[in-house]
Design an enzyme around this catalytic site. Structure first.
Site, PDB file in Angstrom:
ATOM      1  N   THR A 240       0.796  -1.196   0.116  1.00 51.38           N
ATOM      2  CA  THR A 240       0.001  -0.068   0.008  1.00 51.38           C
ATOM      3  C   THR A 240       0.992   1.245  -0.142  1.00 51.38           C
ATOM      4  OG1 THR A 240      -1.567  -1.117   1.043  1.00 51.38           O
ATOM      5  CG2 THR A 240      -1.830   1.260   1.331  1.00 51.38           C
ATOM      6  N   CYS A 329      27.017   8.902   7.714  1.00 51.11           N
ATOM      7  CA  CYS A 329      27.281   7.303   8.071  1.00 51.11           C
ATOM      8  C   CYS A 329      28.369   7.307   8.735  1.00 51.11           C
ATOM      9  CB  CYS A 329      27.277   6.594   6.920  1.00 51.11           C
ATOM     10  SG  CYS A 329      25.687   6.915   5.799  1.00 51.11           S
TER      11      CYS A 329
END
Ligand code: PLP
Length: 681
Positions: A240, A329
């Site tokens: 969805t 990161c």
């Protein structure tokens, strides 16, 4: 006010995108697969956003799928390309740019292994400007099944030569993935005109929320769905749809379209030039790690000689300016940036890199404030003797600890006699120490070693070359001790020594006192130590990987570690009310404290005691205020935890740390103190 200069990591959500997301969640909450009116409305919304994105990205008859973000887009593209290569005997190579976001090489490795293809994976080298080696690409392209090159680099902003790459791919059957994340809204990619097969994008890099992205797939390019299920997105990506994310992304794309909300490239260039000028002024000697001429006007990556990335990040953060080291990161690890290493930059540049990035929604006033804060950071460095040039003279007094990879060097300074002593300096610290000694201007009475390590002697020689005028003139022994005296007098204190098997233990105390206040013990505690020091003497170690700061004979003998008492940010006011005599101790460094412009926490008593100078305060706290609650705080809670643990270990019953640090406090509750003007002359 926070100045957020980390747009390449993520961006705030535009107000109109937030409104669109809320509308989609609260009012137009239909499932686009439902055939009733509420569902149809949702379907119309998706169709509208997709049509706008197709036009803006010039996708022609290619597919444009809504995905969760670029990482998913990259997986889908890599899976599709690699799945199509099964049984293709001509292509046995996967190529990616050496400076790609980790999502790309990791996806190549992962799917190569999962699909059992065992193809060779090779990085395309880049030059010192961060551009792909096109000759290398041309040479290897005939064997390649997939080539991955980003449109613009997230760490440096370097723009890839996509036309050059396209011509290097001429004649090759390789599929081509272009990571468009950092280009969205900043660079036209001409997806249709170029032979790009896959292009992933991420909404949160351009003012949409996290969790929504796009994947372009050229018409006719191989495709394998990553997600199978309910058949959404024409069965190319089941699940969805993220309607609030799509609605928000739609609002951002509408802002791109309206030409009002987001700045054009020329304006962004002028903003970048102003930021670059402020940086060069604030940090003499600064070098940019990528040429500005071939980089996005939204990214500046730089390093400053003699200043670590960590120090610069702490400095900016204290000024409420958010930047990152290298990339988000790698920021948590202090590893050098692999991107800058791939570009062949010297280690100090790769390890000292700071990235400053803005998005196209910033305005003139924001850039004014950012430049003012950057200049304030430079001012703070000059006042604290850390600037590469034009430092202020400073008064030195007491003990300052300089850490280098776990090793401790101590500078003992006395403002009355204007003299100082250095213990256990290492060669890597000489530049920093020479700077501090020059600002302070006190002659060195001795440059001592507690262990006789060769590094200490080397540092002494380097200091003698750098600062001949401040060096002691007397003859010294192998440990740096002046031959002509038994004690070194530092104002009202004196330094004596005891020989130990590893070298010497240096004992500092008030002249005439029965026992020393502090002993500099070197690498291990000698068996005879208890004969030389008292129970209350602080033992300052030669190495402190465990971040204990100091021990006593008793605490060194304990095998159980102390536990720390924490105060959560939300309880800070209650803590201060409950302990009206509490002392809040800021253990950040002076260059951070100087920049802190935070409102008062009413009623609290504050003291600035940087972790590097904590040794000066420990004894008075332990002896004069053993019951007074001490609440240590810093930016993240790490340094304050160290300080509170050190005090607890030494027997203080009321040492607390502010968990999570100032970063997690509501702004209104942040303690404030003014920099002490007496510290500057
Ligand atoms: N590619 C580039 C160039 C990026 O900068 C990023 C995020 O930093 C990604 C891919 C991954 O994006 P996401 O984490 O949104 O999936």
């Amino acid at each position: 006010m926070e100045i957020y200069l980390d747009a390449n990591a993520t961006t705030p959500v535009l107000p109109q995108a937030k409104a669109a997301a809320i509308q989609a969640m609260v009012e137009d909450y239909g499932n686009p697969s439902s055939i009733h009116s509420t569902g149809l409305k949702a379907k119309a919304l998706i169709d509208g956003v997709r049509a706008r994105a197709q036009r803006l990205l010039d996708t022609g008859d290619g597919a444009l799928l809504f995905v969760s973000g670029a990482t998913e887009g990259i997986q889908t593209a890599v899976l599709s390309a690699l799945n199509s290569m099964r049984g293709n005997l001509q292509a046995d190579l996967l190529l990616y740019g050496a400076t790609e976001h980790k999502a790309v090489p990791e996806a190549l490795k992962h799917w190569n292994q999962v699909l059992g293809l065992n193809l060779q994976i090779m990085a395309i080298p880049v030059d010192t400007q961060g551009r792909h080696d096109l000759a290398f690409l041309r040479q290897h392209a005939p064997r390649a099944g997939l080539v991955c090159t980003m449109a613009a680099n997230n760490e440096t902003g370097v723009i890839s030569d996509l036309d050059g790459i396209e011509s290097a791919l001429a004649g090759s059957k390789a599929l081509w993935l272009v990571d468009g994340v950092q280009a969205l809204g900043k660079l036209p990619l001409r997806l249709q005109a170029r032979r790009i097969d896959y292009a992933p994008f991420s909404g949160h890099k351009l003012y949409a929320p996290k969790g929504i992205g796009l994947l372009y797939v050229r018409a006719g390019a191989p495709f394998t769905p990553l997600m199978a299920g309910g058949g959404q997105e024409g069965s190319l990506r089941s699940g969805t749809e993220n309607m609030s994310g799509i609605a928000a992304l739609g609002a951002v794309l509408a802002a791109l379209d309206d030409g009002q909300t987001l700045r054009d490239a020329a304006t962004m260039h002028s903003f970048r030039d102003r930021l670059a000028e402020a940086l060069c002024e604030a940090f003499p000697g600064l070098v940019f790690n990528a040429p500005l001429g071939s980089s996005l006007p939204t990214t500046l990556n730089f390093a400053v000689p003699g200043l670590s990335s960590r120090l610069l990040q702490d400095l900016f953060d204290a000024a409420d300016v958010r930047v990152s080291g290298g990339s988000a990161c790698s920021a948590a690890k202090a590893a050098p940036s692999f991107v800058l290493q791939a570009m062949g930059l010297p280690d100090w540049q790769a390890a000292g890199a700071v990235r400053l990035s803005i998005g196209p929604a910033v305005d003139e006033a924001f850039v004014d404030e950012a430049c003012a804060r950057i200049r304030a950071c430079g001012e703070s460095l000059r006042r604290h003797c850390l600037s590469p040039a034009n430092n202020f003279p400073t008064i030195g007094d007491g003990i300052t600890r300089f850490m280098q990879d776990g090793a401790c060097c101590y500078l003992l300074a006395d403002s009355l006699s204007k003299t100082c002593v250095l213990i256990d300096a290492r060669p890597e610290q000489v530049c920093r120490l020479a700077q501090a000694l020059t600002c302070q201007g006190y002659p060195l009475l001795a440059v001592l070693s507690s262990t006789g390590e060769a590094e200490h002697a080397e540092a002494r020689e380097l200091l003698a070359d750098t600062l001949p005028a401040l060096m002691p003139t007397a003859q010294v022994d192998a440990l740096g001790w002046p031959m002509d005296r038994a004690t070194i007098v530092l104002g009202e204190q004196e330094l004596t020594r005891q020989s130990s098997s590893q070298g010497q233990v240096l004992l500092l105390g008030k002249t005439g006192a029965a026992s020393p206040a502090i002993a500099f013990t070197g690498l291990s505690l000698p068996a005879e130590l208890s004969a030389w020091v008292a129970a209350a003497t602080l033992l300052a170690p030669g190495r402190d990987e465990a971040q204990q700061v100091a021990l006593t004979l008793a605490s060194a003998a304990q095998d159980q570690d102390a536990s720390v008492q924490q105060v959560q940010g939300a309880q800070l006011k209650a803590f201060v009310n409950f302990h009206p005599d509490a002392l809040l101790v800021d253990v950040r460094e002076p260059y951070e404290q100087f920049l802190s412009q935070t409102p008062d926490l009413s009623g609290a008593q504050l003291e600035a005691m940087p972790l590097s100078r904590l040794l000066n305060a420990i004894l008075p706290w332990l002896t004069e205020q053993p019951q007074r609650p001490l609440l240590f705080f810093c930016r993240t809670g790490n340094r304050s935890r160290q300080a509170a643990l050190a005090l607890s270990r030494l027997g203080h019953a009321q040492a607390w740390t502010l968990a999570g640090g100032l970063a997690l406090l509501p702004t209104a509750a942040r303690p404030k103190h003014q920099p002490d003007p007496a510290l500057y002359v």
